[in-house]
Design a protein around this motif. Structure first.
Motif, PDB file in Angstrom:
ATOM      1  N   ALA A 157       0.832  -1.212   0.000  1.00 47.55           N
ATOM      2  CA  ALA A 157       0.000   0.000   0.000  1.00 47.55           C
ATOM      3  C   ALA A 157       0.863   1.256   0.000  1.00 47.55           C
ATOM      4  N   LYS A 158       1.956   1.232   0.755  1.00 44.57           N
ATOM      5  CA  LYS A 158       2.867   2.382   0.772  1.00 44.57           C
ATOM      6  C   LYS A 158       3.499   2.568  -0.607  1.00 44.57           C
ATOM      7  N   ASN A 159       3.950   1.490  -1.196  1.00 42.81           N
ATOM      8  CA  ASN A 159       4.604   1.594  -2.503  1.00 42.81           C
ATOM      9  C   ASN A 159       3.634   1.969  -3.619  1.00 42.81           C
ATOM     10  N   ASP A 160       2.360   1.629  -3.459  1.00 42.18           N
ATOM     11  CA  ASP A 160       1.359   1.981  -4.456  1.00 42.18           C
ATOM     12  C   ASP A 160       0.778   3.375  -4.226  1.00 42.18           C
ATOM     13  N   SER A 161       1.313   4.121  -3.258  1.00 40.06           N
ATOM     14  CA  SER A 161       0.746   5.430  -2.911  1.00 40.06           C
ATOM     15  C   SER A 161       0.708   6.379  -4.100  1.00 40.06           C
ATOM     16  N   GLU A 162       1.640   6.249  -5.017  1.00 41.03           N
ATOM     17  CA  GLU A 162       1.637   7.137  -6.189  1.00 41.03           C
ATOM     18  C   GLU A 162       0.394   6.911  -7.054  1.00 41.03           C
ATOM     19  N   ASN A 163      -0.263   5.750  -6.896  1.00 41.02           N
ATOM     20  CA  ASN A 163      -1.470   5.466  -7.668  1.00 41.02           C
ATOM     21  C   ASN A 163      -2.729   6.078  -7.067  1.00 41.02           C
ATOM     22  N   TYR A 164      -2.712   6.422  -5.779  1.00 34.15           N
ATOM     23  CA  TYR A 164      -3.916   6.974  -5.165  1.00 34.15           C
ATOM     24  C   TYR A 164      -3.716   8.330  -4.498  1.00 34.15           C
ATOM     25  N   ILE A 165      -2.497   8.813  -4.472  1.00 31.56           N
ATOM     26  CA  ILE A 165      -2.243  10.151  -3.924  1.00 31.56           C
ATOM     27  C   ILE A 165      -1.913  11.090  -5.073  1.00 31.56           C
ATOM     28  N   HIS A 166      -2.587  12.230  -5.066  1.00 34.36           N
ATOM     29  CA  HIS A 166      -2.355  13.256  -6.077  1.00 34.36           C
ATOM     30  C   HIS A 166      -2.463  14.617  -5.399  1.00 34.36           C
ATOM     31  N   PRO A 167      -1.971  15.676  -6.011  1.00 37.44           N
ATOM     32  CA  PRO A 167      -1.951  17.000  -5.356  1.00 37.44           C
ATOM     33  C   PRO A 167      -3.329  17.515  -4.930  1.00 37.44           C
ATOM     34  N   ASP A 168      -4.380  17.109  -5.614  1.00 37.06           N
ATOM     35  CA  ASP A 168      -5.720  17.604  -5.306  1.00 37.06           C
ATOM     36  C   ASP A 168      -6.454  16.758  -4.269  1.00 37.06           C
ATOM     37  N   ILE A 169      -5.813  15.756  -3.722  1.00 38.46           N
ATOM     38  CA  ILE A 169      -6.461  14.891  -2.735  1.00 38.46           C
ATOM     39  C   ILE A 169      -6.831  15.712  -1.504  1.00 38.46           C
ATOM     40  N   SER A 170      -7.942  15.387  -0.884  1.00 35.81           N
ATOM     41  CA  SER A 170      -8.400  16.186   0.248  1.00 35.81           C
ATOM     42  C   SER A 170      -8.505  15.350   1.519  1.00 35.81           C
ATOM     43  N   ILE A 171      -8.540  16.029   2.658  1.00 36.38           N
ATOM     44  CA  ILE A 171      -8.703  15.358   3.947  1.00 36.38           C
ATOM     45  C   ILE A 171     -10.025  14.598   3.936  1.00 36.38           C
ATOM     46  N   GLY A 172      -9.974  13.387   4.430  1.00 37.83           N
ATOM     47  CA  GLY A 172     -11.167  12.548   4.478  1.00 37.83           C
ATOM     48  C   GLY A 172     -11.337  11.641   3.282  1.00 37.83           C
ATOM     49  N   GLN A 173     -10.532  11.844   2.248  1.00 32.48           N
ATOM     50  CA  GLN A 173     -10.642  10.973   1.081  1.00 32.48           C
ATOM     51  C   GLN A 173     -10.223   9.572   1.474  1.00 32.48           C
ATOM     52  N   LYS A 174     -11.019   8.576   1.057  1.00 37.05           N
ATOM     53  CA  LYS A 174     -10.796   7.183   1.432  1.00 37.05           C
ATOM     54  C   LYS A 174     -10.783   6.298   0.204  1.00 37.05           C
ATOM     55  N   GLY A 175     -10.242   5.109   0.385  1.00 36.70           N
ATOM     56  CA  GLY A 175     -10.254   4.118  -0.678  1.00 36.70           C
ATOM     57  C   GLY A 175      -9.813   2.784  -0.145  1.00 36.70           C
ATOM     58  N   THR A 176      -9.922   1.772  -0.970  1.00 32.78           N
ATOM     59  CA  THR A 176      -9.512   0.424  -0.607  1.00 32.78           C
ATOM     60  C   THR A 176      -8.636  -0.144  -1.706  1.00 32.78           C
ATOM     61  N   LEU A 177      -7.542  -0.747  -1.300  1.00 36.45           N
ATOM     62  CA  LEU A 177      -6.616  -1.398  -2.227  1.00 36.45           C
ATOM     63  C   LEU A 177      -6.740  -2.905  -2.029  1.00 36.45           C
ATOM     64  N   ASP A 178      -7.032  -3.624  -3.086  1.00 34.89           N
ATOM     65  CA  ASP A 178      -7.185  -5.077  -3.007  1.00 34.89           C
ATOM     66  C   ASP A 178      -5.926  -5.767  -3.483  1.00 34.89           C
ATOM     67  N   TYR A 179      -5.451  -6.692  -2.670  1.00 31.66           N
ATOM     68  CA  TYR A 179      -4.271  -7.495  -2.985  1.00 31.66           C
ATOM     69  C   TYR A 179      -4.640  -8.971  -2.841  1.00 31.66           C
ATOM     70  N   PRO A 180      -3.850  -9.865  -3.422  1.00 36.62           N
ATOM     71  CA  PRO A 180      -4.187 -11.293  -3.353  1.00 36.62           C
ATOM     72  C   PRO A 180      -4.345 -11.838  -1.922  1.00 36.62           C
ATOM     73  N   ASN A 181      -3.599 -11.298  -0.960  1.00 36.30           N
ATOM     74  CA  ASN A 181      -3.640 -11.844   0.399  1.00 36.30           C
ATOM     75  C   ASN A 181      -4.378 -10.969   1.399  1.00 36.30           C
ATOM     76  N   GLY A 182      -5.115  -9.964   0.925  1.00 38.37           N
ATOM     77  CA  GLY A 182      -5.858  -9.110   1.837  1.00 38.37           C
ATOM     78  C   GLY A 182      -6.163  -7.762   1.209  1.00 38.37           C
ATOM     79  N   THR A 183      -6.694  -6.872   2.032  1.00 38.89           N
ATOM     80  CA  THR A 183      -7.027  -5.534   1.568  1.00 38.89           C
ATOM     81  C   THR A 183      -6.408  -4.496   2.498  1.00 38.89           C
ATOM     82  N   VAL A 184      -6.201  -3.314   1.954  1.00 39.69           N
ATOM     83  CA  VAL A 184      -5.713  -2.194   2.753  1.00 39.69           C
ATOM     84  C   VAL A 184      -6.610  -1.002   2.466  1.00 39.69           C
TER      85      VAL A 184
END
Length: 106
Positions: free
Chosen positions: A34-61
């Motif tokens: 999830a940390k390494n994939d941060s470039e895929n979900y963090i962008h300059p316009d992201i705001s406080i409270g923005q949420k999401g889920t990342l799915d991986y083969p062995n779990g979710t983050v």
């Protein structure tokens, strides 16, 4: 007979320990992904409270932006799987360098 029971108890302890270590490594790996994939979900316009889920083969983050200023933001991560339950971490992300600058285990 006592020797056999002692050996069985020892084997059960080793199996429990191995499962615990496996679970911790799995959760560490999910948080790392999830940390390494941060470039895929963090962008300059992201705001406080923005949420999401990342799915991986062995779990979710799940992630949530919990703080933001002009230079950096703080993201909360919650990793979940069926083996180890739930683990939490946070990281501080530099908007100017697009890199994680601090990791905090909670």
């Amino acid at each position: 007979m006592l020797i056999i029971l002692t050996n069985v108890g020892h084997i059960e302890n080793e199996q429990r320990f191995a499962k615990e270590v496996q679970g911790k490594l799995l959760m560490d790996h999910l948080l790392f992904l999830a940390k390494n994939d941060s470039e895929n979900y963090i962008h300059p316009d992201i705001s406080i409270g923005q949420k999401g889920t990342l799915d991986y083969p062995n779990g979710t983050v799940a992630f949530e932006v919990i703080e933001k200023n002009e230079e950096e933001l703080t993201v909360k991560l919650i990793a979940k799987n069926n083996i180890s339950g739930t683990w939490r971490a946070k990281f501080i992300y530099s908007l100017s360098t697009s890199k994680v600058i601090k990791w905090i285990e909670v």
